[in-house]
Scaffold this motif. Sequence first.
Motif, PDB file in Angstrom:
ATOM      1  N   PHE A 140      -5.006   2.759   0.046  1.00 34.96           N
ATOM      2  CA  PHE A 140      -5.321   2.070   1.302  1.00 34.96           C
ATOM      3  C   PHE A 140      -6.811   1.982   1.602  1.00 34.96           C
ATOM      4  O   PHE A 140      -7.217   1.434   2.620  1.00 34.96           O
TER       5      PHE A 140
ATOM      6  N   SER B  71       1.620   3.771   1.801  1.00 30.67           N
ATOM      7  CA  SER B  71       1.432   3.961   3.233  1.00 30.67           C
ATOM      8  C   SER B  71       2.381   5.001   3.798  1.00 30.67           C
ATOM      9  O   SER B  71       3.513   5.139   3.344  1.00 30.67           O
ATOM     10  N   SER B  72       1.917   5.689   4.802  1.00 29.74           N
ATOM     11  CA  SER B  72       2.780   6.651   5.506  1.00 29.74           C
ATOM     12  C   SER B  72       3.561   5.982   6.631  1.00 29.74           C
ATOM     13  O   SER B  72       4.308   6.647   7.342  1.00 29.74           O
ATOM     14  N   PHE B  73       3.374   4.685   6.797  1.00 30.76           N
ATOM     15  CA  PHE B  73       4.109   3.957   7.840  1.00 30.76           C
ATOM     16  C   PHE B  73       5.529   3.578   7.412  1.00 30.76           C
ATOM     17  O   PHE B  73       6.227   2.891   8.127  1.00 30.76           O
ATOM     18  N   TYR B  74       5.946   3.983   6.185  1.00 29.37           N
ATOM     19  CA  TYR B  74       7.291   3.629   5.705  1.00 29.37           C
ATOM     20  C   TYR B  74       8.330   4.711   6.023  1.00 29.37           C
ATOM     21  O   TYR B  74       9.489   4.579   5.614  1.00 29.37           O
TER      22      TYR B  74
ATOM     23  N   TYR C  34      -3.278  -3.591   8.439  1.00 27.44           N
ATOM     24  CA  TYR C  34      -3.791  -4.285   7.247  1.00 27.44           C
ATOM     25  C   TYR C  34      -4.070  -5.760   7.504  1.00 27.44           C
ATOM     26  O   TYR C  34      -4.010  -6.587   6.593  1.00 27.44           O
TER      27      TYR C  34
ATOM     28  N   PRO D 162       1.733  -2.626   4.716  1.00 29.14           N
ATOM     29  CA  PRO D 162       2.166  -2.912   6.089  1.00 29.14           C
ATOM     30  C   PRO D 162       1.424  -4.084   6.748  1.00 29.14           C
ATOM     31  O   PRO D 162       0.665  -4.784   6.085  1.00 29.14           O
TER      32      PRO D 162
ATOM     33  N   TYR E 146       0.805  -1.214   0.000  1.00 31.20           N
ATOM     34  CA  TYR E 146       0.000   0.000   0.000  1.00 31.20           C
ATOM     35  C   TYR E 146       0.841   1.269   0.000  1.00 31.20           C
ATOM     36  O   TYR E 146       1.965   1.269   0.513  1.00 31.20           O
TER      37      TYR E 146
END
Length: 326
Positions: A225, A199-202, A254, A250, A197
């Motif tokens: 997402f 994603s901003s979690f990277y 997810y 992530p 995705y």
Amino acid sequence: MYPYQRNRRLRNSHAIRSLIRENTLTVDDLMMPLFIVEGENQKLEISSMPGYYRYSLDMLEEEIKEAYALGIKAVNIYTKVPDELKDNHGTEALNPEGLMQRAIRLIKKVQPEILVFSDVALDPFSSNGHDGVVENGEILNDETVDILAKMALSHAEAGADFIAPSDMMDGRILAIREILEENGFHHVGIMSYSAKYASSFYGPFRDALDSAPGFGDKKTYQMDFANSDEALAEAELDILEGADILMVKPGMPYLDVLAKVKDHTKMPVAVYQVSGEYAMLKAAAEKGWLDHDKCMMESMMAFKRAGADIINTYFAKEVARILKQA
Ligand code: PBG
């Protein structure tokens, strides 16, 4: 049904809880990501990932031995490329003497039983920080896939066990499978980031590799997402194109996607607990707001419950240590 049905009867003691437990976690489930840098005697902590380091090849040796002694049998490797070697086509990625190729050879020499999953994507090598060749602000698909296939071949030649394309270009699994077959690497597998995705979690990962996109975002290739059916479509295509293992990324935000992909495909499925997930727990634990080890182990079991066969996590060594004590 009450009082005949009392669910608490099955929660009464450790013994009965473990007797009826549906899922278990062992060190066999773990895969460990590794960040590798040029130079000597380097073990550099990543500021947004406390307790996680980038290693130069000489220091990597010890890390591999330590991981293997803990029972970890798979690593997912990434290299940090010096700026002066980056260009739009990620040319350095194909260098047979590149850091990635040397790292693969070293790990297989130090511990041949450790499975090496090598990252295939342009972003660490790209002057634009994108996973593809850029032309007039667009990320070109087919030109990129040609490079990714050559990159995969070069990793296979260096001794990689599995190619792990994390880019999300269309058709890359087929191109990689074909080039591997044509060159006699029938035994080299592919773990496809099928549902990756935007994603901003990277964030912390991009700090670690200095690989943040130079302009725009990755929404034209990584998934929206808001979608989960689309993950099944991606997974199905990857299977047809020749993927051996599918990955969802992530992880914790997810779990629904992970469960769906596993249920739908029945393929071996990996989940990537990404850098931002690691950073969140580390930060909360540092403040004394969460119990680090308990939350970490709970997240592992959540992945198992959702259907993960493989958990790629920065917590791998810490989890392995706890499992060893148990
Ligand atoms: C890029 C890549 C990324 C991650 C793995 N491979 C970042 C991105 O897509 O920008 C992120 C992993 C993490 O955050 O732990 N090909």
